[in-house]
Design a protein around this motif. Structure first.
Motif, PDB file in Angstrom:
ATOM      1  N   ALA A 224     -21.310   3.643  47.218  1.00 10.53           N
ATOM      2  CA  ALA A 224     -20.366   3.996  48.270  1.00 10.53           C
ATOM      3  C   ALA A 224     -20.025   2.783  49.134  1.00 10.53           C
ATOM      4  O   ALA A 224     -18.848   2.519  49.429  1.00 10.53           O
ATOM      5  CB  ALA A 224     -20.942   5.106  49.135  1.00 10.53           C
ATOM      6  N   SER A 225     -21.059   2.037  49.535  1.00 13.97           N
ATOM      7  CA  SER A 225     -20.833   0.845  50.349  1.00 13.97           C
ATOM      8  C   SER A 225     -19.975  -0.169  49.602  1.00 13.97           C
ATOM      9  O   SER A 225     -19.018  -0.729  50.151  1.00 13.97           O
ATOM     10  CB  SER A 225     -22.181   0.216  50.730  1.00 13.97           C
ATOM     11  N   SER A 226     -20.318  -0.376  48.328  1.00 11.24           N
ATOM     12  CA  SER A 226     -19.555  -1.338  47.526  1.00 11.24           C
ATOM     13  C   SER A 226     -18.132  -0.852  47.280  1.00 11.24           C
ATOM     14  O   SER A 226     -17.189  -1.646  47.215  1.00 11.24           O
ATOM     15  CB  SER A 226     -20.259  -1.568  46.187  1.00 11.24           C
ATOM     16  N   GLY A 227     -17.984   0.478  47.154  1.00  9.54           N
ATOM     17  CA  GLY A 227     -16.655   1.035  46.921  1.00  9.54           C
ATOM     18  C   GLY A 227     -15.720   0.794  48.097  1.00  9.54           C
ATOM     19  O   GLY A 227     -14.568   0.359  47.926  1.00  9.54           O
ATOM     20  N   PHE A 228     -16.214   1.046  49.328  1.00 11.30           N
ATOM     21  CA  PHE A 228     -15.392   0.806  50.507  1.00 11.30           C
ATOM     22  C   PHE A 228     -15.087  -0.688  50.668  1.00 11.30           C
ATOM     23  O   PHE A 228     -13.967  -1.065  51.041  1.00 11.30           O
ATOM     24  CB  PHE A 228     -16.089   1.335  51.760  1.00 11.30           C
ATOM     25  N   ALA A 229     -16.100  -1.516  50.402  1.00  9.24           N
ATOM     26  CA  ALA A 229     -15.878  -2.965  50.496  1.00  9.24           C
ATOM     27  C   ALA A 229     -14.866  -3.426  49.447  1.00  9.24           C
ATOM     28  O   ALA A 229     -14.037  -4.306  49.707  1.00  9.24           O
ATOM     29  CB  ALA A 229     -17.202  -3.708  50.320  1.00  9.24           C
ATOM     30  N   ALA A 230     -14.915  -2.823  48.250  1.00  9.21           N
ATOM     31  CA  ALA A 230     -13.987  -3.195  47.179  1.00  9.21           C
ATOM     32  C   ALA A 230     -12.553  -2.818  47.553  1.00  9.21           C
ATOM     33  O   ALA A 230     -11.601  -3.570  47.267  1.00  9.21           O
ATOM     34  CB  ALA A 230     -14.390  -2.506  45.886  1.00  9.21           C
ATOM     35  N   ILE A 231     -12.378  -1.645  48.187  1.00  8.09           N
ATOM     36  CA  ILE A 231     -11.033  -1.239  48.619  1.00  8.09           C
ATOM     37  C   ILE A 231     -10.477  -2.246  49.629  1.00  8.09           C
ATOM     38  O   ILE A 231      -9.321  -2.686  49.536  1.00  8.09           O
ATOM     39  CB  ILE A 231     -11.072   0.176  49.224  1.00  8.09           C
ATOM     40  N   LEU A 232     -11.334  -2.601  50.590  1.00  7.32           N
ATOM     41  CA  LEU A 232     -10.924  -3.600  51.582  1.00  7.32           C
ATOM     42  C   LEU A 232     -10.589  -4.926  50.914  1.00  7.32           C
ATOM     43  O   LEU A 232      -9.582  -5.573  51.251  1.00  7.32           O
ATOM     44  CB  LEU A 232     -12.037  -3.777  52.615  1.00  7.32           C
ATOM     45  N   THR A 319     -13.153  -8.073  36.545  1.00  2.95           N
ATOM     46  CA  THR A 319     -14.080  -8.990  37.211  1.00  2.95           C
ATOM     47  C   THR A 319     -15.109  -8.242  38.043  1.00  2.95           C
ATOM     48  O   THR A 319     -16.306  -8.529  37.992  1.00  2.95           O
ATOM     49  CB  THR A 319     -13.298  -9.967  38.109  1.00  2.95           C
ATOM     50  N   GLU A 320     -14.648  -7.263  38.847  1.00  6.06           N
ATOM     51  CA  GLU A 320     -15.576  -6.516  39.703  1.00  6.06           C
ATOM     52  C   GLU A 320     -16.573  -5.714  38.873  1.00  6.06           C
ATOM     53  O   GLU A 320     -17.742  -5.583  39.251  1.00  6.06           O
ATOM     54  CB  GLU A 320     -14.797  -5.592  40.644  1.00  6.06           C
ATOM     55  N   ALA A 321     -16.132  -5.162  37.745  1.00  6.70           N
ATOM     56  CA  ALA A 321     -17.046  -4.412  36.882  1.00  6.70           C
ATOM     57  C   ALA A 321     -18.133  -5.315  36.318  1.00  6.70           C
ATOM     58  O   ALA A 321     -19.308  -4.931  36.231  1.00  6.70           O
ATOM     59  CB  ALA A 321     -16.258  -3.758  35.737  1.00  6.70           C
TER      60      ALA A 321
END
Length: 336
Positions: A224-232, A319-321
């Motif tokens: 969840a934390s990484s998901g929000f950071a990834a959106i940003l 890349t993120e994956a």
């Protein structure tokens, strides 16, 4: 050595296990009744008559809570040898339990796991569940183990204080234990045991949805934390790319802001420790990791987008994956 058996609404297999253990061992047996209803009183009375110590919770609190009650009792009694925990449903053979008592005596300050090999007829939900938790644990710690869900485990007496402090009251407690062990210096020892499932494991009180969510909660928080950071990161990347047309500047700028957000979330909610990791140390480690991942990010993005010609969005996703698992392992293992 104390053999600790947490039990919730058991059947006669608990009494059978106790009698078999009494026949082959002089080790004391401690049973924790985790709030079973009155109709099971006779089974626990039989356990007392067989020479066991029985502790009782007034209401069901969960396996983790029952284990901590047992550990605390052994600690207060001044046991200097150790504890081996076994399930009450007959799926741990007395000879395997005794094998663990021997290994605990030989490996002080280790978690000794009775690891099932999952050969033969294994219920589908058990096979899938163990495969999933093995994968999560390997991602979290960088150290694969055969059986993360085994209930047959052993600990030396020096570990009892720590065992009583681990968070979690239900099935997540045993996963939390494995996740925290490397950070306090406890290594793992695996002892192969027979894989036994009686009646397709129908006697298990494991709730597939609720308890699985508890087991995977640390990993889900990170997602969840990484998901929000990834959106940003995504939004800022495209804004900066549109403004500057410079891939390196866009990556540095978006990663700087998203990493500050991600560090704050991870330190406060994902990898938070009761004793607190020093902010200065974790901050330095985290942003050192950010620089490494940013360089890797740029390298992969340049390769995919500039050299190969893959669209920017697709390049970013690939890349993120590729970097997600490395980031989780590094933060769990090194940063926090």
């Amino acid at each position: 050595m104390t053999i600790l058996i947490p039990s919730y609404e058991p059947d006669e297999r608990l009494i059978s296990l106790i009698h078999h253990l009494k026949e082959v061992s002089d080790d004391s047996i401690l049973v924790v009744d985790d709030g079973s209803s009155e109709e099971y009183r006779g089974i626990f009375d039989s356990a007392k008559q067989a020479g066991c110590t029985v502790l009782t919770h007034k209401m069901n609190q969960g396996k983790g809570s029952a284990l901590k009650t047992g550990f605390d009792y052994v600690r207060q009694q001044g046991g200097s040898d150790g504890v081996v925990c076994a399930d009450s449903d007959g799926q741990h053979l007395p000879e395997d339990i005794l094998r663990l008592t021997k290994v605990v005596r030989e490996h002080r300050n280790h978690i000794v796991l009775g690891s099932r090999q999952f050969t033969g007829k294994v219920p589908l939900r058990s096979r899938i569940g163990n495969s999933a938790t093995r994968m999560v644990y390997a991602l979290a710690t960088g150290k694969p183990i055969q059986d993360t869900q085994t209930g047959l485990r052993g600990y030396s007496s020096e570990m009892l204080d720590w065992l009583c402090q681990i968070p979690g009251n239900r099935f997540e407690y045993e996963m939390n234990m494995l996740l925290e062990a490397p950070h306090v210096g406890y290594d793992l020892v695996e002892v192969p045991i027979d894989t036994i499932y009686l009646d397709d494991n129908k006697s298990s009180h494991f709730r597939p949805l609720a308890d699985s969510a508890r087991v995977y909660y640390p990993f889900l928080k990170f997602c969840a934390s990484s998901g929000f950071a990834a959106i940003l990161d995504f939004v800022l990347l495209f804004l900066l790319q549109g403004m500057t047309s410079n891939l390196l500047v866009s990556i540095i700028g978006s990663r700087l802001f998203s990493s500050i957000f991600n560090y704050t979330m991870n330190r406060k909610f994902v990898f938070a420790k009761r004793n607190g990791t020093a902010i200065r140390k974790s901050l330095f480690r985290y942003f050192s990791l950010v620089i490494i991942i940013m360089l890797l990010n740029y390298g992969f993005m340049y390769l995919f987008h500039e050299n190969i010609g893959i669209p920017l969005i697709a390049s970013k996703l690939i890349t993120e994956a590729l970097l997600f698992s490395f980031s989780y392992w590094a933060q769990r293992k090194i940063v926090y």
